[in-house]
Enzyme design. Sequence first.
Site, PDB file in Angstrom:
ATOM      1  N   HIS A 134       0.800  -1.107   0.210  1.00 41.53           N
ATOM      2  CA  HIS A 134      -0.102   0.102  -0.013  1.00 41.53           C
ATOM      3  C   HIS A 134       1.058   1.232  -0.120  1.00 41.53           C
ATOM      4  CE1 HIS A 134      -3.088  -2.800   1.939  1.00 41.53           C
ATOM      5  NE2 HIS A 134      -3.432  -2.723   0.901  1.00 41.53           N
ATOM      6  N   LYS A 143     -16.281  -8.252   5.245  1.00 41.17           N
ATOM      7  CA  LYS A 143     -15.223  -8.586   5.636  1.00 41.17           C
ATOM      8  C   LYS A 143     -15.107  -8.379   7.267  1.00 41.17           C
ATOM      9  CE  LYS A 143     -11.791  -7.204   2.096  1.00 41.17           C
ATOM     10  NZ  LYS A 143     -10.763  -6.372   1.842  1.00 41.17           N
ATOM     11  N   ARG A 179      -1.767  -5.723  -8.540  1.00 41.77           N
ATOM     12  CA  ARG A 179      -0.508  -6.517  -8.360  1.00 41.77           C
ATOM     13  C   ARG A 179      -0.544  -7.560  -9.460  1.00 41.77           C
ATOM     14  NH1 ARG A 179      -2.302  -8.993  -2.785  1.00 41.77           N
ATOM     15  NH2 ARG A 179      -4.125  -8.853  -3.888  1.00 41.77           N
ATOM     16  N   SER A 237      -2.561  -7.770   2.415  1.00 40.40           N
ATOM     17  CA  SER A 237      -2.959  -7.913   3.977  1.00 40.40           C
ATOM     18  C   SER A 237      -3.437  -9.274   4.525  1.00 40.40           C
ATOM     19  CB  SER A 237      -4.145  -6.742   3.977  1.00 40.40           C
ATOM     20  OG  SER A 237      -3.864  -5.576   3.575  1.00 40.40           O
TER      21      SER A 237
END
Length: 153
Positions: A18, A42, A91, A129
């Site tokens: 990040h 989440k 990514r 994460s």
Amino acid sequence: MEKIAVYAGSFCPFTKGHEDIVAKALPLFDKIIIGIGYNPDKKDVFSEIERQMWVKNIYKDNPKIEVLSYSGLTVELCRRHNAQYVIRGVRNARDFDAEQELAEINKRLAPEIETVLLFASPELRMVSSSMVRELWHYGEDYSPFVSYELPER
């Protein structure tokens, strides 16, 4: 007009990946709002207060960055803060596909807001994460992937 961007996510936790995206975005914008969002789908391992504190500490000396928590749609956060851009990190191809879909939805909801995709540096493409949370959960060394110490398990 000031160029304002929002970089939003759950950031649970905020990783060096990040940070890489923020570093790439800084020269492009006058102000970046890092929005720590609540996602009802989440289960956050770290509290909103912890996440906000960690990110604020990373950027405490950078006047171009504001850190805040929010709930709701990211485009609404943009509108509340007069941001014309949403920053998203990519990514891999899977991320690209998901981010492209999200950008198209956001464009329909808020045609005045543009999504900017920034690609992760090669050495950070594997950082996520969820990977950091798993290392932390099992007591493994997560320090190469975050700039601060996570709380004791």
